[in-house]
Motif scaffolding. Structure first.
Motif, PDB file in Angstrom:
ATOM      1  N   LEU A 132       2.184   1.726  -3.444  1.00  0.00           N
ATOM      2  CA  LEU A 132       1.140   2.254  -4.321  1.00  0.00           C
ATOM      3  C   LEU A 132       1.008   3.765  -4.148  1.00  0.00           C
ATOM      4  CD1 LEU A 132      -1.566  -0.529  -3.896  1.00  0.00           C
ATOM      5  CD2 LEU A 132      -0.498   0.118  -6.064  1.00  0.00           C
ATOM      6  N   ALA A 133       0.998   4.228  -2.898  1.00  0.00           N
ATOM      7  CA  ALA A 133       0.883   5.664  -2.648  1.00  0.00           C
ATOM      8  C   ALA A 133       2.087   6.410  -3.214  1.00  0.00           C
ATOM      9  CB  ALA A 133       0.751   5.918  -1.148  1.00  0.00           C
ATOM     10  N   ALA A 134       3.284   5.837  -3.047  1.00  0.00           N
ATOM     11  CA  ALA A 134       4.494   6.494  -3.563  1.00  0.00           C
ATOM     12  C   ALA A 134       4.474   6.586  -5.082  1.00  0.00           C
ATOM     13  CB  ALA A 134       5.733   5.734  -3.092  1.00  0.00           C
ATOM     14  N   GLU A 135       3.750   5.677  -5.726  1.00  0.00           N
ATOM     15  CA  GLU A 135       3.637   5.694  -7.181  1.00  0.00           C
ATOM     16  C   GLU A 135       2.475   6.559  -7.656  1.00  0.00           C
ATOM     17  OE1 GLU A 135       3.519   1.547  -8.350  1.00  0.00           O
ATOM     18  OE2 GLU A 135       5.253   1.116  -7.071  1.00  0.00           O
ATOM     19  N   GLY A 136       1.834   7.269  -6.717  1.00  0.00           N
ATOM     20  CA  GLY A 136       0.722   8.129  -7.071  1.00  0.00           C
ATOM     21  C   GLY A 136      -0.610   7.413  -7.170  1.00  0.00           C
ATOM     22  N   ARG A 137      -0.675   6.175  -6.684  1.00  0.00           N
ATOM     23  CA  ARG A 137      -1.893   5.365  -6.767  1.00  0.00           C
ATOM     24  C   ARG A 137      -2.541   5.292  -5.376  1.00  0.00           C
ATOM     25  NH1 ARG A 137       0.926   0.177  -9.375  1.00  0.00           N
ATOM     26  NH2 ARG A 137      -1.186  -0.705  -9.379  1.00  0.00           N
ATOM     27  N   HIS A 138      -2.843   6.471  -4.823  1.00  0.00           N
ATOM     28  CA  HIS A 138      -3.347   6.545  -3.454  1.00  0.00           C
ATOM     29  C   HIS A 138      -4.641   5.760  -3.268  1.00  0.00           C
ATOM     30  CE1 HIS A 138      -0.655  10.039  -3.668  1.00  0.00           C
ATOM     31  NE2 HIS A 138      -0.550   9.936  -2.367  1.00  0.00           N
ATOM     32  N   GLY A 139      -5.548   5.891  -4.208  1.00  0.00           N
ATOM     33  CA  GLY A 139      -6.839   5.212  -4.079  1.00  0.00           C
ATOM     34  C   GLY A 139      -6.685   3.708  -3.981  1.00  0.00           C
ATOM     35  N   GLU A 140      -5.777   3.147  -4.776  1.00  0.00           N
ATOM     36  CA  GLU A 140      -5.545   1.704  -4.728  1.00  0.00           C
ATOM     37  C   GLU A 140      -4.935   1.302  -3.386  1.00  0.00           C
ATOM     38  OE1 GLU A 140      -3.779  -0.109  -8.353  1.00  0.00           O
ATOM     39  OE2 GLU A 140      -3.888   1.928  -9.155  1.00  0.00           O
ATOM     40  N   GLY A 141      -4.025   2.141  -2.881  1.00  0.00           N
ATOM     41  CA  GLY A 141      -3.414   1.837  -1.589  1.00  0.00           C
ATOM     42  C   GLY A 141      -4.434   1.836  -0.468  1.00  0.00           C
ATOM     43  N   GLU A 142      -5.297   2.830  -0.463  1.00  0.00           N
ATOM     44  CA  GLU A 142      -6.349   2.890   0.561  1.00  0.00           C
ATOM     45  C   GLU A 142      -7.286   1.690   0.454  1.00  0.00           C
ATOM     46  OE1 GLU A 142      -8.532   6.441   1.306  1.00  0.00           O
ATOM     47  OE2 GLU A 142      -6.902   7.734   0.614  1.00  0.00           O
ATOM     48  N   ALA A 143      -7.696   1.368  -0.764  1.00  0.00           N
ATOM     49  CA  ALA A 143      -8.627   0.249  -0.958  1.00  0.00           C
ATOM     50  C   ALA A 143      -7.997  -1.058  -0.483  1.00  0.00           C
ATOM     51  CB  ALA A 143      -9.027   0.149  -2.425  1.00  0.00           C
ATOM     52  N   ALA A 156       0.828  -1.209   0.000  1.00  0.00           N
ATOM     53  CA  ALA A 156       0.000   0.000   0.000  1.00  0.00           C
ATOM     54  C   ALA A 156       0.859   1.255   0.000  1.00  0.00           C
ATOM     55  CB  ALA A 156      -0.931  -0.009   1.204  1.00  0.00           C
ATOM     56  N   THR A 157       1.933   1.238   0.783  1.00  0.00           N
ATOM     57  CA  THR A 157       2.857   2.374   0.816  1.00  0.00           C
ATOM     58  C   THR A 157       3.480   2.593  -0.558  1.00  0.00           C
ATOM     59  OG1 THR A 157       3.330   1.973   3.157  1.00  0.00           O
ATOM     60  CG2 THR A 157       4.915   3.300   1.928  1.00  0.00           C
ATOM     61  N   ARG A 172      -2.785   2.574  11.277  1.00  0.00           N
ATOM     62  CA  ARG A 172      -1.897   3.746  11.270  1.00  0.00           C
ATOM     63  C   ARG A 172      -1.483   4.122   9.857  1.00  0.00           C
ATOM     64  NH1 ARG A 172       1.728   1.544  16.294  1.00  0.00           N
ATOM     65  NH2 ARG A 172       0.521   2.497  18.001  1.00  0.00           N
ATOM     66  N   CYS A 173      -1.154   3.126   9.060  1.00  0.00           N
ATOM     67  CA  CYS A 173      -0.765   3.391   7.681  1.00  0.00           C
ATOM     68  C   CYS A 173      -1.922   4.012   6.901  1.00  0.00           C
ATOM     69  CB  CYS A 173      -0.297   2.094   7.021  1.00  0.00           C
ATOM     70  SG  CYS A 173       0.375   2.300   5.357  1.00  0.00           S
ATOM     71  N   VAL A 211      -7.865  -5.399   3.722  1.00  0.00           N
ATOM     72  CA  VAL A 211      -7.149  -6.224   4.693  1.00  0.00           C
ATOM     73  C   VAL A 211      -7.698  -5.989   6.100  1.00  0.00           C
ATOM     74  CG1 VAL A 211      -4.898  -6.765   5.681  1.00  0.00           C
ATOM     75  CG2 VAL A 211      -5.081  -6.238   3.248  1.00  0.00           C
ATOM     76  N   LEU A 212      -8.002  -4.737   6.430  1.00  0.00           N
ATOM     77  CA  LEU A 212      -8.539  -4.424   7.754  1.00  0.00           C
ATOM     78  C   LEU A 212      -9.937  -5.015   7.949  1.00  0.00           C
ATOM     79  CD1 LEU A 212      -7.276  -0.761   8.151  1.00  0.00           C
ATOM     80  CD2 LEU A 212      -6.684  -2.698   9.624  1.00  0.00           C
ATOM     81  N   ALA A 213     -10.669  -5.194   6.874  1.00  0.00           N
ATOM     82  CA  ALA A 213     -11.975  -5.843   6.994  1.00  0.00           C
ATOM     83  C   ALA A 213     -11.824  -7.280   7.482  1.00  0.00           C
ATOM     84  CB  ALA A 213     -12.701  -5.820   5.646  1.00  0.00           C
ATOM     85  N   GLN A 214     -10.699  -7.905   7.135  1.00  0.00           N
ATOM     86  CA  GLN A 214     -10.433  -9.271   7.584  1.00  0.00           C
ATOM     87  C   GLN A 214      -9.654  -9.304   8.900  1.00  0.00           C
ATOM     88  OE1 GLN A 214      -8.374 -11.235   4.389  1.00  0.00           O
ATOM     89  NE2 GLN A 214     -10.062 -11.011   2.948  1.00  0.00           N
ATOM     90  N   HIS A 215      -8.875  -8.261   9.160  1.00  0.00           N
ATOM     91  CA  HIS A 215      -8.031  -8.211  10.354  1.00  0.00           C
ATOM     92  C   HIS A 215      -8.254  -6.868  11.071  1.00  0.00           C
ATOM     93  CE1 HIS A 215      -5.754 -11.725   8.898  1.00  0.00           C
ATOM     94  NE2 HIS A 215      -5.833 -11.156   7.698  1.00  0.00           N
ATOM     95  N   PRO A 216      -9.400  -6.667  11.700  1.00  0.00           N
ATOM     96  CA  PRO A 216      -9.732  -5.353  12.273  1.00  0.00           C
ATOM     97  C   PRO A 216      -8.810  -4.923  13.413  1.00  0.00           C
ATOM     98  CG  PRO A 216     -11.346  -7.018  12.929  1.00  0.00           C
ATOM     99  CD  PRO A 216     -10.499  -7.644  11.870  1.00  0.00           C
ATOM    100  N   ALA A 217      -8.079  -5.842  14.029  1.00  0.00           N
ATOM    101  CA  ALA A 217      -7.191  -5.489  15.141  1.00  0.00           C
ATOM    102  C   ALA A 217      -5.774  -5.170  14.683  1.00  0.00           C
ATOM    103  CB  ALA A 217      -7.149  -6.632  16.153  1.00  0.00           C
ATOM    104  N   TRP A 218      -5.540  -5.066  13.383  1.00  0.00           N
ATOM    105  CA  TRP A 218      -4.207  -4.811  12.825  1.00  0.00           C
ATOM    106  C   TRP A 218      -3.871  -3.326  12.982  1.00  0.00           C
ATOM    107  CZ3 TRP A 218      -2.930  -4.231   6.997  1.00  0.00           C
ATOM    108  CH2 TRP A 218      -1.542  -4.197   6.813  1.00  0.00           C
ATOM    109  N   ILE A 219      -3.188  -3.002  14.073  1.00  0.00           N
ATOM    110  CA  ILE A 219      -2.940  -1.602  14.424  1.00  0.00           C
ATOM    111  C   ILE A 219      -2.056  -0.911  13.397  1.00  0.00           C
ATOM    112  CG2 ILE A 219      -1.781  -0.115  16.111  1.00  0.00           C
ATOM    113  CD1 ILE A 219      -2.933  -1.915  18.307  1.00  0.00           C
ATOM    114  N   GLU A 220      -0.995  -1.565  12.938  1.00  0.00           N
ATOM    115  CA  GLU A 220      -0.110  -0.922  11.961  1.00  0.00           C
ATOM    116  C   GLU A 220      -0.839  -0.624  10.655  1.00  0.00           C
ATOM    117  OE1 GLU A 220       2.912   0.389  12.311  1.00  0.00           O
ATOM    118  OE2 GLU A 220       2.508  -0.034  14.407  1.00  0.00           O
ATOM    119  N   GLY A 221      -1.779  -1.479  10.311  1.00  0.00           N
ATOM    120  CA  GLY A 221      -2.578  -1.204   9.119  1.00  0.00           C
ATOM    121  C   GLY A 221      -3.437   0.035   9.285  1.00  0.00           C
TER     122      GLY A 221
END
Length: 456
Positions: free
Chosen positions: A80-91, A77-78, A108-109, A96-106
């Motif tokens: 993707l954002a560095a390549e200017g593909r922010h929307g893809e990185g967020e999606a 995701a990082t 934060r990112c 992933v967070l929908a499957q792992h809601p307790a993933w704190i680093e996710g």
């Protein structure tokens, strides 16, 4: 050792020396020999990312070989954002967070990605996750820290209040409430605010205590908290506050520590006007964010993400060469070795870049007063500077040293300032307070980096 292991070790060695070209050559040979090796795939993605090449698809390939490692999705995701593909990185992070809601680093990112794209509701992934995992106190406190870093005090208070209502007061929430009370100004003058946690050993708490003691005029207490970290790695974060304590107390040791502007050096590098123009064009393509990260000093501008001076790019390589020559000269001309000193205790041999980036400030932009506790020597290389009419009257746009953070309200004058000029490089101790003045109009673009001694 197999041929593949030899190639991997070669790639690692080149990367540790910050020769990303050599590292990339070695890891590409390894990838050709073993395209399905998980370590090779990850190494190729990481080296490509640091070298300034497209790496999002490479991280995806590495993650397919290690599907249990969700941290590789954050790296993807990082990238993707560095390549200017922010929307893809967020999606990607949302999925992933929908499957792992307790993933704190996710979380934060994702918060950082949304904040730098200008999204005011950057922390909205946390309440969705807490609905699914309401007993997760750590998740609630991570939400609090994201909001507190953004200085959204009311929202941060609400998060702690809800956490305690649901799960009871715990030490992290107590410390969080003390932090808000001090940093928000709500109880900045309460001398006894931190008395109830005197016995708690925590570096982050000690930094909060030092700042509060300085605010509330408890100068000896601030000094003593700093001094208890002497000789420990954490002291890098406390030298700058010890300097403020000593200055306020009239302690002569501050002359030994800071020495005024002695260790601030200016190097006017030998750039031609066309070289600076080409460098500016290159840097502008790398500023893909819309806003700065909340934890950074940038106000009214953007900062690039991946290691700038490690990029495989002839324009950047030329700049790096000039910078390295100036840094070598700075180190060679430092005062004699002093084992007790924050700057002078380090070995004087080979050095590495601990980080490197570009900052592009818009009209009215500036850097808040800060230090670089993870560095040894820090910097500012001016690439573009507004003309005199747009810059505004001096000290507009100047880099100021020794000025305390204004929120501490300490009556201390700065040691001095550096006037910005295209091609000018300022080098200074990483633990020295520094910040800039706003300017009126135009563009102020710099390259900055931190230097650390290379390990033997």
């Amino acid at each position: 050792m197999s041929d593949l292991q030899v190639l991997l070790q070669r790639a690692i060695a080149f990367r540790e020396r910050q020769d990303l070209g050599g590292a990339l050559d070695a890891i590409l040979l390894a990838a050709k020999a073993a395209p399905d090796d998980a370590n090779v795939a990850l190494g190729l993605a990481q080296i490509s990312f640091e070298a300034g090449l497209d790496a999002a698809d490479l991280y995806a390939a590495a993650q397919r070989l290690q599907p249990a490692r969700i941290d590789l999705q954050r790296s993807r995701a990082t990238a993707l954002a560095a390549e200017g593909r922010h929307g893809e990185g967020e999606a990607l992070l949302e999925a992933v967070l929908a499957q792992h809601p307790a993933w704190i680093e996710g979380h934060r990112c994702l918060c950082g990605m949304r904040a730098t794209s200008g999204d005011s509701d950057f922390a909205r992934s946390f309440p969705l996750a807490i609905e699914r995992d309401p007993a997760n106190f750590g998740l609630r406190m991570a939400w609090f820290h994201v909001l507190a870093t953004a200085r959204q005090w009311d929202e941060a208070r609400t998060v702690i209040a809800d956490a305690e209502a649901a799960l009871g007061e715990r030490q992290p929430s107590l410390l969080g409430k003390l932090f808000i009370a001090s940093e928000s100004g709500e109880a900045a003058d309460d001398a006894a605010l931190f008395d109830g946690v005197e016995g708690v050993e925590d570096v982050g708490l000690d930094l909060a205590r030092v700042r509060h003691f300085l605010r509330s005029g408890q100068l000896e207490r601030a000094r003593d908290v700093c001094l208890k970290h002497l000789g420990k790695p954490a002291m890098r974060a406390f030298w700058s506050y010890l300097s403020l304590s000593w200055r306020m107390l009239g302690d002569a040791r501050v002359d030994w520590l800071d020495a005024g502007m002695r260790d601030v050096r200016i190097f006017d590098l030998d750039f031609t006007a066309p070289e600076l123009a080409q460098l500016a064009r290159t840097l502008r393509t790398l500023h893909t964010m819309h806003e700065p990260w909340h934890e950074q000093s940038v106000r009214g501008g953007t900062q690039t993400e991946r290691p700038l001076l490690l990029r495989i790019d002839p324009v950047i390589a030329s700049v790096r060469s000039k910078i390295e020559a100036a840094v070598s000269k700075y180190i060679a001309e430092l005062p004699p070795f002093d084992a007790a000193h924050s700057l002078l205790a380090a070995p004087r041999g080979r050095f590495l870049f601990a980080g490197s980036w570009s900052v592009r400030l818009r009209p009215g932009g500036y850097h808040a007063t800060h230090t670089h506790p993870m560095g040894w020597i820090s910097s500012a290389l001016y690439v573009t500077v507004p003309d005199e009419a747009d810059l505004g009257p001096a000290p507009s746009g100047h880099l100021q040293f020794g000025n305390p953070p204004p929120e501490l309200a300490l009556p201390l004058e700065p040691y001095g300032a550096v006037e910005p000029k295209p091609g000018r490089l300022a080098l200074f101790p990483s633990t020295m307070w520094h910040g800039t003045f706003p300017f009126t109009d135009g563009e102020r673009m710099t390259i900055a980096f931190d230097i650390i001694p290379a390990k033997a």
